[in-house]
Design a protein around this motif. Structure first.
Motif, PDB file in Angstrom:
ATOM      1  N   GLY A  43       1.069  -1.342  -0.172  1.00 55.79           N
ATOM      2  CA  GLY A  43      -0.188  -0.082  -0.213  1.00 55.79           C
ATOM      3  C   GLY A  43       0.598   0.858   0.393  1.00 55.79           C
ATOM      4  O   GLY A  43       0.244   2.290   0.680  1.00 55.79           O
ATOM      5  N   HIS A 125      -2.647   3.836   1.086  1.00 51.79           N
ATOM      6  CA  HIS A 125      -3.652   2.489   0.874  1.00 51.79           C
ATOM      7  C   HIS A 125      -4.005   1.545   2.188  1.00 51.79           C
ATOM      8  O   HIS A 125      -4.506   2.188   2.888  1.00 51.79           O
ATOM      9  N   GLU A 126      -2.791   1.283   2.497  1.00 51.58           N
ATOM     10  CA  GLU A 126      -2.960   0.364   4.303  1.00 51.58           C
ATOM     11  C   GLU A 126      -1.574   0.950   4.959  1.00 51.58           C
ATOM     12  O   GLU A 126      -0.416  -0.627   4.697  1.00 51.58           O
TER      13      GLU A 126
END
Length: 376
Positions: A43, A125-126
């Motif tokens: 991510g 993203h993560e």
């Protein structure tokens, strides 16, 4: 890196070495952060290869950190929002700012560096780590860079101050030496030129002098003028180029008979009496006593031409060394100019040697009397 940060401006080869070390340290730290951080996570905001490329370009900008430290940090801070590799160059640039600018400047820049970690966190993203980990990591490393920079800046400032103080001491020593040379020039040249003028004056008034007497007097004048010119050249060379060799030996008490004989050879009537062993007093006392007698003979030749001069050196270990030069006043005006600093210089010499001096009229005679401490 430390060697490069402390190096003074103007040493290009060492600056190049310092730049190489700084860039290498920045890339090494950035690579370490890539390995332990989240740049390689799925991510990540940018691929790890792009992250490393951005950090490498940022490291290249460190070559300008000495000339524009604040500008370099400001230019690098935005890249810290997308690249962990760029944090290495940012910390090195922050270290340079701390060394060269007041403390509030790197603190503000460090706050900006920590703030970019929020943008870096949000762009993932993560994120594999919570936000506080990034904040603490960047705050701790920035604090370390600032603390180390403060230490290096204090060391750099102290080194600069010591160099300035050393330069000041060297300059003061140079000025002191020049003042000493000027004083020696007055003592030596003033004595020689006054005797030369006295001899020339005798030739001027003796219109009935025989040719052989005129030849002898002319030869004496020529010799004295040559010696005075040689001494003047030596002084000018030292003042212009500095000392180029060992200092010539200074005259002392054993040279007094030769000084008196020289004055007699130039037509002065000098009564000389020395009641102390010529090798008894220390060299400093003997040199000072010599200068007192020389100044006394010079003044007598200037202001009382033709008058007899009495020189007395007396004293002993434990009671001091006494030097007295006296002569009757003369109504004849001397043609030899007087700078009026000879007796002032003698007073300074005596004070430096721990002695004292008195001069002035005593009845019909001018008396110069000096006393010097002579330890038992």
């Amino acid at each position: 890196m430390l060697f490069g940060l402390l190096v003074p401006p103007g040493s290009a080869p060492r600056d190049r070495v310092a730049d190489g070390l700084a860039i290498g340290a920045a890339l090494l730290y950035g690579a370490f952060m890539v390995l332990i951080g989240d740049a390689t996570s799925p991510g990540a905001a940018v691929p790890w290869s792009v992250d490393v490329g951005i950090g490498t370009a940022c490291a290249a900008a460190l070559v300008a950190r000495r000339r524009h430290p604040v500008a370099v940090v400001l230019a690098l801070l935005p890249f810290g929002a997308v690249s962990v590799t760029a944090t290495g160059p940012i910390l090195v640039a922050l270290l340079t700012v701390t060394i060269r600018r007041p403390a509030r400047v790197p603190l503000l820049l460090a706050a900006g560096h920590v703030a970019t970690s929020v943008i870096y966190f949000l762009s993932q993203h993560e994120p594999p780590f919570p936000l506080w980990v990034d904040l603490v990591m960047r705050a701790a490393t920035a604090a370390g860079a600032i603390g180390w920079g403060l230490f290096l800046g204090a060391l750099r400032e102290r080194t600069t101050r010591l160099e300035a103080e050393q330069q000041l001491r060297v300059e003061q020593a140079r000025l002191t030496e020049r003042a000493r040379i000027a004083r020696e020039m007055h003592d030596v040249l003033g004595h020689r030129i006054s005797l030369l003028c006295l001899h020339a004056g005798a030739l001027e008034v003796r219109s009935d002098a025989r040719p052989d007497e005129i030849a002898i007097a002319a030869a004496t004048i020529r010799t004295s003028a040559h010696e005075a010119l040689e001494e003047l050249r030596t002084v000018i060379r030292v003042l212009r180029d500095g000392p180029t060799g060992p200092e010539p030996p200074q005259p002392g008490l054993p040279d007094l008979p030769r000084l008196v004989d020289s004055a007699r050879a130039h037509g002065m009537t000098v009564g000389y009496e020395c009641r102390v062993p010529l090798d008894g007093p220390a060299a400093v006392l003997g040199r000072t006593a010599y200068r007192v007698v020389q100044e006394g003979l010079t003044n007598a030749g200037k202001h009382a031409p033709g008058a007899p001069v009495s020189v007395l050196v007396d004293g002993g270990a434990g009671e001091g060394l006494r030097v007295e030069v006296s002569n009757p006043c003369s109504a004849v005006d001397s043609a030899v100019p007087s700078g009026g600093v000879g007796l002032v210089g003698i007073r300074e010499r005596l004070l430096l040697a721990g002695g004292r001096v008195q001069y002035g009229m005593t009845g019909e005679r001018f008396r110069l009397e000096a006393w010097l401490p002579w330890p038992a």
